[in-house]
Design an enzyme around this catalytic site. Structure first.
Site, PDB file in Angstrom:
ATOM      1  N   ASP A  84      32.006 -77.071-153.748  1.00 20.64           N
ATOM      2  CA  ASP A  84      31.986 -78.270-154.578  1.00 20.64           C
ATOM      3  C   ASP A  84      32.255 -77.894-156.029  1.00 20.64           C
ATOM      4  O   ASP A  84      31.645 -76.966-156.559  1.00 20.64           O
ATOM      5  CB  ASP A  84      30.630 -78.962-154.447  1.00 20.64           C
ATOM      6  CG  ASP A  84      30.533 -80.231-155.263  1.00 20.64           C
ATOM      7  OD1 ASP A  84      31.485 -81.029-155.240  1.00 20.64           O
ATOM      8  OD2 ASP A  84      29.496 -80.427-155.933  1.00 20.64           O
ATOM      9  N   ASP A  95      36.764 -83.971-159.554  1.00 22.94           N
ATOM     10  CA  ASP A  95      35.678 -83.788-158.600  1.00 22.94           C
ATOM     11  C   ASP A  95      36.222 -83.665-157.188  1.00 22.94           C
ATOM     12  O   ASP A  95      36.863 -84.595-156.682  1.00 22.94           O
ATOM     13  CB  ASP A  95      34.735 -84.989-158.697  1.00 22.94           C
ATOM     14  CG  ASP A  95      33.483 -84.844-157.846  1.00 22.94           C
ATOM     15  OD1 ASP A  95      33.242 -83.732-157.337  1.00 22.94           O
ATOM     16  OD2 ASP A  95      32.760 -85.837-157.695  1.00 22.94           O
TER      17      ASP A  95
END
Length: 458
Positions: free
Chosen positions: A336, A138
């Protein structure tokens, strides 16, 4: 998954005491093009084709290549999870300075509560001798953490055995008076003079445990002693049966910062073009393709972990959309890895949708199976839709031409425009992983730039 910056100090488990670019589509960007994706593998098949790139293999956690038994999700379920993540990201970014009164904080003892993390996983080694741990990676998080025995506060179910620190000859908890503990923004305090971390997520899910260091093995040759990470003693949230999370953010505790001496704070990835295929995650400058073009990386002082970019426009079929520069400039744009569908300011999305609809009038418009997407068309069997080229424009003359898979999100017999609008223009623009497919995406944190290149995962 992005973590809140505020602290959670109330620990309910007995062992811890409170204290505290261009993507070439081989078509004229001014013409409608019938973009035919490669024939997909059957839903149950995992491709045996290996990426030619070195590095960690990226696997879609819901695809047939996933090692997680029984972890599957429909496209609609993935969109529902995606909306939950976006809601939490927007909340974190708009309330960056928020803090919680730790005296009023309680941790629900609910191991297994669903939490929406990123879709992609990698496997790394922890300890001496190394034990393989499969983690969600992430770019919106900094701290790397894994579940650890004895899990005195309760842990969620994971696919493989939970890491046992006593089996590693190089494991060591950090003391409370260590400089690292005092500087850790996620540090909550001590348990028997041992540094304690707590990291919380927007839906109430958390990981709490000992802040420690051990040997991290990315590959056989890329081994990092004394790697700082969280050894979780209480975790609630179903992280796709992963052992934890690999933090690729920009802060000092992230993997990128801790390996800076060797890799220069540079990493890149190509997300697999389908759940049936692998991608890769590499570190250092050696693997950067010459075709990558860079746009400046921006730092938001209130959200220093996120990767902000200056997106300056969008084109459809070679025509720039009438989007004022100010609309995209504030509050800004992040890229992201965990968000699926790109979110745009409401007026920017309205302009994109209108231009797209005008080019898709030959197709039958249908209702969307999901509330996230609102511009959908009936798919004609195995025939792909003819879609107008869409280009995202970034500062530095970087134009990212989206692949078909970055324009259309397919659900059942429906293909939808793979973008969504925020509630208003004041919310953050988020470049999702759907729009990053088939791209080499390079993060040069030290050089303060992010690059895009064609032909990823080949």
């Amino acid at each position: 998954m992005a973590t809140y910056s505020y602290l959670f100090l109330a620990l309910l488990f007995s062992s811890l005491c409170n204290r505290s670019m261009v993507l070439s589509s081989n078509m004229d960007s001014h013409d409608l093009a019938r973009v035919q994706p490669l024939a997909p593998l059957p839903a149950w098949a995992c491709s045996s084709k290996e990426s030619k790139r070195e590095g960690l293999k990226i696997i879609h956690r819901y695809g047939p290549c996933s090692p997680f038994d029984g972890q599957r999700a429909t496209p609609i379920q993935i969109l529902q999870q995606d909306q939950s993540r976006v809601t939490r990201l927007q909340s974190r970014l708009t309330r960056a300075s928020s803090r919680v009164d730790v005296q009023d904080t309680t941790l629900p003892a609910r191991p297994g509560t669903a939490v929406e993390t990123g879709d992609y996983i990698v496997t790394v080694g922890f300890g001496t001798p190394p034990r393989d741990m499969t983690l969600v990676f992430d770019t919106g998080s900094d701290l790397t953490w894994i579940q650890c025995q004895p899990c005195s506060g309760g842990c969620y179910e994971q696919q493989y055995p939970i890491f046992n620190p006593t089996d590693s000859s190089s494991y060591l908890n950090l003391s409370c008076n260590s400089a690292v503990c005092s500087q850790l923004s996620l540090s909550n305090g001590c348990s028997s003079s041992t540094c304690v971390y707590s990291t919380g997520y927007g839906d109430g899910s958390k990981s709490i445990g000992f802040f420690a260091h051990d040997t991290l093995s990315l590959t056989q040759s890329d081994v990092f002693p004394n790697f700082l990470f969280g050894c979780g003693q209480q975790s609630n949230g179903l992280f796709g049966k992963a052992a934890g999370l690999l933090g690729l953010g920009r802060e000092s505790v992230s993997l990128i910062s801790q390996t800076a001496t060797k890799f220069g704070r540079v990493f890149s990835y190509c997300l697999p073009s389908s759940p049936s295929s692998p991608g890769y995650l590499t570190f250092g400058t050696d693997a950067i393709p010459s075709t990558v073009k860079f746009t400046p990386l921006v730092t938001d002082p209130n959200n220093p972990s996120f990767y902000f970019l200056n997106m300056i426009g969008i084109s459809v079929k070679g025509q720039a959309l009438p989007i004022p520069a100010s609309t995209l400039a504030s509050p800004g744009t992040i890229i992201d890895s965990g968000t699926v569908i790109t979110r745009l300011p409401s007026s920017a999305y309205a302009a994109l949708r209108l231009a797209f609809q005008q080019e898709m009038m030959n197709y039958k418009s249908v209702s969307s199976p999901s509330s996230v997407l609102d511009t959908c068309y009936e798919l004609g069997g195995s025939e792909a839709l003819s879609v107008p080229p869409i280009v995202l424009h970034f500062e530095g003359d970087v134009d990212v031409n989206l692949d078909y898979s970055g324009i259309i999100y397919e659900m059942r017999a429906v293909g939808c425009l793979a973008f969504a609008g925020n509630e208003d223009n004041g919310e953050l623009t988020i470049i999702g992983n759907k729009q990053q497919l088939k791209l080499d995406v390079v993060y040069d944190v030290g050089g303060r730039k992010v690059g895009f290149g064609p032909g990823g995962c080949r």
